[in-house]
Design a protein around this motif. Sequence first.
Motif, PDB file in Angstrom:
ATOM      1  N   ASP A 119       6.655  -5.369 -15.809  1.00  7.32           N
ATOM      2  CA  ASP A 119       7.914  -6.066 -15.576  1.00  7.32           C
ATOM      3  C   ASP A 119       7.749  -7.166 -14.527  1.00  7.32           C
ATOM      4  N   LEU A 120       6.838  -6.973 -13.594  1.00  9.55           N
ATOM      5  CA  LEU A 120       6.576  -8.002 -12.584  1.00  9.55           C
ATOM      6  C   LEU A 120       5.821  -9.199 -13.171  1.00  9.55           C
ATOM      7  N   GLY A 121       5.305  -9.043 -14.386  1.00  8.21           N
ATOM      8  CA  GLY A 121       4.673 -10.176 -15.049  1.00  8.21           C
ATOM      9  C   GLY A 121       3.183 -10.059 -15.266  1.00  8.21           C
ATOM     10  N   LEU A 122       2.562  -8.932 -14.860  1.00  2.00           N
ATOM     11  CA  LEU A 122       1.139  -8.778 -15.117  1.00  2.00           C
ATOM     12  C   LEU A 122       0.909  -8.568 -16.608  1.00  2.00           C
ATOM     13  N   SER A 123      -0.163  -9.099 -17.106  1.00  2.87           N
ATOM     14  CA  SER A 123      -0.491  -8.948 -18.522  1.00  2.87           C
ATOM     15  C   SER A 123      -1.150  -7.593 -18.761  1.00  2.87           C
ATOM     16  N   PRO A 124      -1.130  -7.104 -20.007  1.00  2.00           N
ATOM     17  CA  PRO A 124      -1.856  -5.861 -20.320  1.00  2.00           C
ATOM     18  C   PRO A 124      -3.337  -5.960 -19.960  1.00  2.00           C
ATOM     19  N   GLU A 125      -3.916  -7.160 -20.123  1.00  6.98           N
ATOM     20  CA  GLU A 125      -5.326  -7.342 -19.774  1.00  6.98           C
ATOM     21  C   GLU A 125      -5.540  -7.155 -18.278  1.00  6.98           C
ATOM     22  N   ALA A 126      -4.628  -7.693 -17.473  1.00  5.08           N
ATOM     23  CA  ALA A 126      -4.741  -7.544 -16.018  1.00  5.08           C
ATOM     24  C   ALA A 126      -4.597  -6.075 -15.619  1.00  5.08           C
ATOM     25  N   LEU A 127      -3.673  -5.358 -16.273  1.00  3.25           N
ATOM     26  CA  LEU A 127      -3.508  -3.937 -15.994  1.00  3.25           C
ATOM     27  C   LEU A 127      -4.776  -3.166 -16.348  1.00  3.25           C
ATOM     28  N   TYR A 128      -5.363  -3.518 -17.468  1.00  7.51           N
ATOM     29  CA  TYR A 128      -6.596  -2.845 -17.895  1.00  7.51           C
ATOM     30  C   TYR A 128      -7.692  -3.054 -16.860  1.00  7.51           C
ATOM     31  N   ARG A 129      -7.801  -4.281 -16.332  1.00  8.97           N
ATOM     32  CA  ARG A 129      -8.820  -4.554 -15.316  1.00  8.97           C
ATOM     33  C   ARG A 129      -8.555  -3.754 -14.052  1.00  8.97           C
ATOM     34  N   CYS A 130      -7.292  -3.640 -13.664  1.00 13.55           N
ATOM     35  CA  CYS A 130      -6.962  -2.841 -12.477  1.00 13.55           C
ATOM     36  C   CYS A 130      -7.398  -1.393 -12.663  1.00 13.55           C
ATOM     37  N   SER A 142      -5.222   2.912  -5.833  1.00 19.67           N
ATOM     38  CA  SER A 142      -5.950   1.656  -5.625  1.00 19.67           C
ATOM     39  C   SER A 142      -5.695   0.683  -6.767  1.00 19.67           C
ATOM     40  N   ALA A 143      -5.580   1.219  -7.996  1.00 21.28           N
ATOM     41  CA  ALA A 143      -5.291   0.371  -9.149  1.00 21.28           C
ATOM     42  C   ALA A 143      -3.909  -0.259  -9.018  1.00 21.28           C
ATOM     43  N   VAL A 144      -2.926   0.547  -8.579  1.00 20.48           N
ATOM     44  CA  VAL A 144      -1.570   0.029  -8.384  1.00 20.48           C
ATOM     45  C   VAL A 144      -1.565  -1.047  -7.309  1.00 20.48           C
ATOM     46  N   LEU A 145      -2.227  -0.772  -6.205  1.00 20.98           N
ATOM     47  CA  LEU A 145      -2.262  -1.730  -5.102  1.00 20.98           C
ATOM     48  C   LEU A 145      -2.897  -3.042  -5.548  1.00 20.98           C
ATOM     49  N   SER A 151       0.827  -1.205   0.000  1.00 20.42           N
ATOM     50  CA  SER A 151       0.000   0.000   0.000  1.00 20.42           C
ATOM     51  C   SER A 151       0.863   1.258   0.000  1.00 20.42           C
ATOM     52  N   ARG A 152       1.908   1.252   0.810  1.00 19.46           N
ATOM     53  CA  ARG A 152       2.798   2.407   0.858  1.00 19.46           C
ATOM     54  C   ARG A 152       3.572   2.566  -0.452  1.00 19.46           C
ATOM     55  N   LEU A 153       3.974   1.439  -1.045  1.00 18.01           N
ATOM     56  CA  LEU A 153       4.665   1.508  -2.328  1.00 18.01           C
ATOM     57  C   LEU A 153       3.735   2.040  -3.415  1.00 18.01           C
ATOM     58  N   ALA A 154       2.485   1.601  -3.388  1.00 18.48           N
ATOM     59  CA  ALA A 154       1.515   2.042  -4.399  1.00 18.48           C
ATOM     60  C   ALA A 154       1.356   3.555  -4.407  1.00 18.48           C
ATOM     61  N   SER A 155       1.490   4.167  -3.245  1.00 18.82           N
ATOM     62  CA  SER A 155       1.326   5.622  -3.158  1.00 18.82           C
ATOM     63  C   SER A 155       2.545   6.372  -3.676  1.00 18.82           C
ATOM     64  N   GLY A 188      -2.898  -4.299  -8.508  1.00 21.73           N
ATOM     65  CA  GLY A 188      -1.930  -4.998  -9.348  1.00 21.73           C
ATOM     66  C   GLY A 188      -0.817  -5.637  -8.542  1.00 21.73           C
ATOM     67  N   LEU A 189      -0.326  -4.925  -7.529  1.00 20.48           N
ATOM     68  CA  LEU A 189       0.737  -5.471  -6.683  1.00 20.48           C
ATOM     69  C   LEU A 189       0.257  -6.683  -5.891  1.00 20.48           C
ATOM     70  N   VAL A 190      -0.958  -6.601  -5.377  1.00 21.25           N
ATOM     71  CA  VAL A 190      -1.516  -7.734  -4.628  1.00 21.25           C
ATOM     72  C   VAL A 190      -1.707  -8.938  -5.551  1.00 21.25           C
ATOM     73  N   GLN A 191      -2.128  -8.682  -6.783  1.00 16.23           N
ATOM     74  CA  GLN A 191      -2.296  -9.771  -7.757  1.00 16.23           C
ATOM     75  C   GLN A 191      -0.952 -10.427  -8.063  1.00 16.23           C
ATOM     76  N   TRP A 192       0.088  -9.598  -8.209  1.00 12.92           N
ATOM     77  CA  TRP A 192       1.431 -10.138  -8.439  1.00 12.92           C
ATOM     78  C   TRP A 192       1.866 -11.014  -7.266  1.00 12.92           C
ATOM     79  N   ARG A 193       1.677 -10.523  -6.045  1.00 12.99           N
ATOM     80  CA  ARG A 193       2.103 -11.292  -4.867  1.00 12.99           C
ATOM     81  C   ARG A 193       1.334 -12.609  -4.770  1.00 12.99           C
ATOM     82  N   ARG A 194       0.048 -12.575  -5.085  1.00 19.12           N
ATOM     83  CA  ARG A 194      -0.767 -13.790  -5.017  1.00 19.12           C
ATOM     84  C   ARG A 194      -0.309 -14.818  -6.057  1.00 19.12           C
ATOM     85  N   SER A 195       0.014 -14.344  -7.254  1.00 14.31           N
ATOM     86  CA  SER A 195       0.391 -15.280  -8.319  1.00 14.31           C
ATOM     87  C   SER A 195       1.800 -15.839  -8.140  1.00 14.31           C
ATOM     88  N   GLU A 196       2.700 -15.057  -7.554  1.00 14.29           N
ATOM     89  CA  GLU A 196       4.100 -15.477  -7.415  1.00 14.29           C
ATOM     90  C   GLU A 196       4.389 -16.182  -6.094  1.00 14.29           C
TER      91      GLU A 196
END
Length: 201
Positions: free
Chosen positions: A139-150, A160-163, A123-127, A165-173
């Motif tokens: 670069d973390l591996g999210l697809s353009p489609e995932a970014l669009y959804r965020c 909130s969109a950044v957060l 959350s702090r990084l997202a800000s 995406g970051l949470v999705q990255w952490r969940r997938s990795e």
Amino acid sequence: MDPAHRAVLRKFRVDLSEQLLVSDSIVPFLFQEGVLSPAQVEQVEAQVTNRSKTLKLLDLLPNRGPRAFPTFLQALQDFSWIRDQLLQELQTAPGPGPGPGLTGDLLLPDSLLHKVPSDRDLSRLASRLGAQWELVLLDLGLSPEALYRCRADHSLSSQSAVLAGLVQWRRSEGRKATVERLLQSLQAAGLDPSVLEDVLL
């Protein structure tokens, strides 16, 4: 546009002009995202060949602001091998690389580098990511489609969109979603790794 991004586009100018078909999806996407104006779309489409259209686009992009390069990468969803090549070049460009050179000024212990960031960390990084957040997430591996959804799910708050995406990255990795991996992506996006200092220390 960040100087590192300009340099990458310049280095791969010939390759891009020979491999891209910009009229099909790239130019419409850049127009949709507000990177290109209607007049600039006309300038590109007025060119006779695919190669000249791509070269005209590459002439315009460096002057279209900080979002131009990340949005261009998103537009390359049908040319993923080119997008990967550009991201790889950014990671290997001259400058502090991953490892001791990357974290030397931060003095982060190994235990912290190998830590999976918490919700509070993310959350702090997202800000703090600013306009380069999309490039970091790509670069973390999210697809353009995932970014669009965020973006679509959090259209009123980019943080909130950044957060999301970051949470999705952490969940997938899982356990591979480490602070060290975040540092590598910050560097690939042209950000100073010290942006993590306030977040983690």
